[in-house]
Design a protein around this motif. Structure first.
Motif, mmCIF file in Angstrom:
data_model
loop_
_atom_site.group_PDB
_atom_site.id
_atom_site.type_symbol
_atom_site.label_atom_id
_atom_site.label_comp_id
_atom_site.label_asym_id
_atom_site.label_seq_id
_atom_site.Cartn_x
_atom_site.Cartn_y
_atom_site.Cartn_z
ATOM 1 N N VAL A 123 0.829 -1.304 0.151
ATOM 2 C CA VAL A 123 0.046 -0.051 -0.044
ATOM 3 C C VAL A 123 0.762 1.334 0.027
ATOM 4 C CG1 VAL A 123 -1.729 1.351 1.420
ATOM 5 C CG2 VAL A 123 -1.997 -1.093 1.140
ATOM 6 N N SER A 124 1.677 1.367 0.763
ATOM 7 C CA SER A 124 2.657 2.388 0.950
ATOM 8 C C SER A 124 3.732 2.595 -0.188
ATOM 9 C CB SER A 124 3.408 2.442 2.307
ATOM 10 O OG SER A 124 4.541 1.338 2.098
ATOM 11 N N LEU A 125 4.259 1.785 -0.845
ATOM 12 C CA LEU A 125 4.953 1.726 -2.078
ATOM 13 C C LEU A 125 3.949 2.334 -3.109
ATOM 14 C CD1 LEU A 125 7.464 1.274 -3.847
ATOM 15 C CD2 LEU A 125 6.288 -0.939 -4.281
ATOM 16 N N LEU A 126 2.826 1.854 -3.273
ATOM 17 C CA LEU A 126 1.824 2.520 -4.381
ATOM 18 C C LEU A 126 1.633 3.799 -3.991
ATOM 19 C CD1 LEU A 126 -0.672 -0.401 -4.702
ATOM 20 C CD2 LEU A 126 1.064 0.145 -6.442
ATOM 21 N N PHE A 127 1.305 4.136 -2.848
ATOM 22 C CA PHE A 127 1.007 5.569 -2.503
ATOM 23 C C PHE A 127 2.336 6.386 -2.629
ATOM 24 C CE2 PHE A 127 0.118 8.768 0.978
ATOM 25 C CZ PHE A 127 -1.280 9.136 0.680
ATOM 26 N N ALA A 128 3.639 6.049 -2.374
ATOM 27 C CA ALA A 128 4.823 6.787 -2.568
ATOM 28 C C ALA A 128 4.995 7.046 -4.118
ATOM 29 C CB ALA A 128 6.000 6.142 -1.955
ATOM 30 N N CYS A 129 4.850 5.923 -4.751
ATOM 31 C CA CYS A 129 4.759 6.052 -6.270
ATOM 32 C C CYS A 129 3.999 7.170 -6.911
ATOM 33 C CB CYS A 129 4.644 4.845 -6.934
ATOM 34 S SG CYS A 129 5.882 3.542 -6.820
ATOM 35 N N HIS A 130 2.820 7.041 -6.385
ATOM 36 C CA HIS A 130 1.872 8.360 -6.726
ATOM 37 C C HIS A 130 2.447 9.532 -6.554
ATOM 38 C CE1 HIS A 130 -1.980 9.719 -8.414
ATOM 39 N NE2 HIS A 130 -2.068 10.441 -7.221
ATOM 40 N N GLY A 131 2.863 9.862 -5.446
ATOM 41 C CA GLY A 131 3.508 11.207 -5.140
ATOM 42 C C GLY A 131 4.576 11.550 -5.946
ATOM 43 N N ALA A 132 5.638 10.621 -6.198
ATOM 44 C CA ALA A 132 6.820 10.579 -6.960
ATOM 45 C C ALA A 132 6.397 10.890 -8.238
ATOM 46 C CB ALA A 132 7.782 9.299 -6.895
ATOM 47 N N ALA A 133 5.337 10.353 -8.648
ATOM 48 C CA ALA A 133 4.762 10.708 -10.283
ATOM 49 C C ALA A 133 4.344 12.251 -10.512
ATOM 50 C CB ALA A 133 3.682 9.700 -10.667
ATOM 51 N N THR A 134 3.858 12.446 -9.396
ATOM 52 C CA THR A 134 3.138 13.669 -9.281
ATOM 53 C C THR A 134 4.375 14.748 -9.399
ATOM 54 O OG1 THR A 134 1.026 13.014 -8.313
ATOM 55 C CG2 THR A 134 1.662 15.428 -8.180
ATOM 56 N N LEU A 135 4.977 14.543 -8.301
ATOM 57 C CA LEU A 135 6.180 15.897 -8.316
ATOM 58 C C LEU A 135 7.445 15.643 -9.114
ATOM 59 C CD1 LEU A 135 6.731 15.145 -4.255
ATOM 60 C CD2 LEU A 135 5.776 17.149 -5.351
ATOM 61 N N PHE A 136 7.681 14.653 -9.633
ATOM 62 C CA PHE A 136 8.888 14.359 -10.504
ATOM 63 C C PHE A 136 8.483 13.976 -11.965
ATOM 64 C CE2 PHE A 136 10.257 13.367 -6.249
ATOM 65 C CZ PHE A 136 11.045 14.602 -5.795
ATOM 66 N N GLY A 137 7.255 13.519 -12.273
ATOM 67 C CA GLY A 137 6.865 13.407 -13.566
ATOM 68 C C GLY A 137 7.349 11.707 -14.126
ATOM 69 N N VAL A 138 7.760 11.232 -13.146
ATOM 70 C CA VAL A 138 8.436 9.668 -13.334
ATOM 71 C C VAL A 138 7.030 8.743 -13.202
ATOM 72 C CG1 VAL A 138 10.703 10.261 -12.357
ATOM 73 C CG2 VAL A 138 8.999 9.230 -10.749
ATOM 74 N N LEU A 139 7.223 7.574 -13.717
ATOM 75 C CA LEU A 139 6.164 6.402 -13.557
ATOM 76 C C LEU A 139 4.979 6.739 -14.455
ATOM 77 C CD1 LEU A 139 6.815 5.610 -9.704
ATOM 78 C CD2 LEU A 139 7.971 4.390 -11.849
ATOM 79 N N GLY A 140 4.984 7.810 -15.411
ATOM 80 C CA GLY A 140 4.023 7.944 -16.254
ATOM 81 C C GLY A 140 3.485 9.145 -15.853
ATOM 82 N N GLY A 141 4.052 10.153 -14.930
ATOM 83 C CA GLY A 141 3.818 11.328 -14.744
ATOM 84 C C GLY A 141 2.731 11.575 -14.070
ATOM 85 N N ALA A 142 2.054 12.745 -13.584
ATOM 86 C CA ALA A 142 1.061 13.226 -12.834
ATOM 87 C C ALA A 142 -0.161 12.990 -13.601
ATOM 88 C CB ALA A 142 1.208 14.761 -12.404
ATOM 89 N N HIS A 143 -1.305 12.439 -12.961
ATOM 90 C CA HIS A 143 -2.534 12.369 -13.750
ATOM 91 C C HIS A 143 -3.026 13.734 -13.749
ATOM 92 C CE1 HIS A 143 -2.114 8.073 -13.159
ATOM 93 N NE2 HIS A 143 -1.788 8.168 -12.076
ATOM 94 N N GLY A 144 -3.272 14.200 -14.888
ATOM 95 C CA GLY A 144 -3.594 15.346 -14.994
ATOM 96 C C GLY A 144 -2.348 16.292 -15.108
ATOM 97 N N ARG A 145 -2.646 17.588 -14.950
ATOM 98 C CA ARG A 145 -1.652 18.675 -14.784
ATOM 99 C C ARG A 145 -0.838 18.703 -13.480
ATOM 100 N NH1 ARG A 145 -2.181 25.192 -15.649
ATOM 101 N NH2 ARG A 145 -1.832 25.091 -13.465
#
Length: 145
Positions: free
Chosen positions: A24-46
């Motif tokens: 659960v926490s890995l998925l959550f942290a990945c979502h934060g990293a995607a939003t902040l740094f544009g990694v793992l497919g980037g932020a959902h939306g802007r």
């Protein structure tokens, strides 16, 4: 037979809770990293601007508190922060669009909210670094239980 199964389940409980916490926490942290740094497919939306409320702050909580929970450090307070941030996301962002999560896109926020509340209540389970760090420092480290 049911007594044997109950014993097996009780023995597995710390490991299963630790695995649940980790996934659960890995998925959550990945979502934060995607939003902040544009990694793992980037932020959902802007992607939010630095300091922008609430998106940037939510992503920081997702990454930092999610990483703490993943590692098993300060698990209960970090998980409570994660749960609260997702409750805010659901009620402050999603619910204004429709009542039900399936209609308003708030299913991930609701699931993360309840999953992190469960982790905050049950503790880190097995496979956590908190107890190891406390042993090495004589109990002066950040508590995880």
């Amino acid at each position: 037979m049911s007594a044997d199964l109950s014993l097996l389940v009780e023995r597995a409980r710390p490991t299963v809770l630790g695995l649940f916490r980790s996934v659960v926490s890995l998925l959550f942290a990945c979502h934060g990293a995607a939003t902040l740094f544009g990694v793992l497919g980037g932020a959902h939306g802007r992607a939010p601007q630095v300091g922008q409320w609430p998106g940037w702050w939510a992503a920081v909580i997702q990454l930092a508190a999610g990483a703490l929970v993943l590692l098993g450090l300060a698990v209960r307070p970090a998980a409570l922060l994660c749960s609260g941030s997702m409750a805010y996301a659901y009620f402050g962002v999603h619910q204004e669009h429709a009542l039900w999560p399936i209609q308003n896109g708030g299913e991930p926020a609701a699931m993360f909210c309840w999953a992190f509340l469960l982790i905050a209540v049950t503790g880190p389970g097995g496979l956590a670094l908190g107890p190891v760090v406390r042993r090495r420092t004589g109990g002066a480290a950040v508590a995880s239980a």
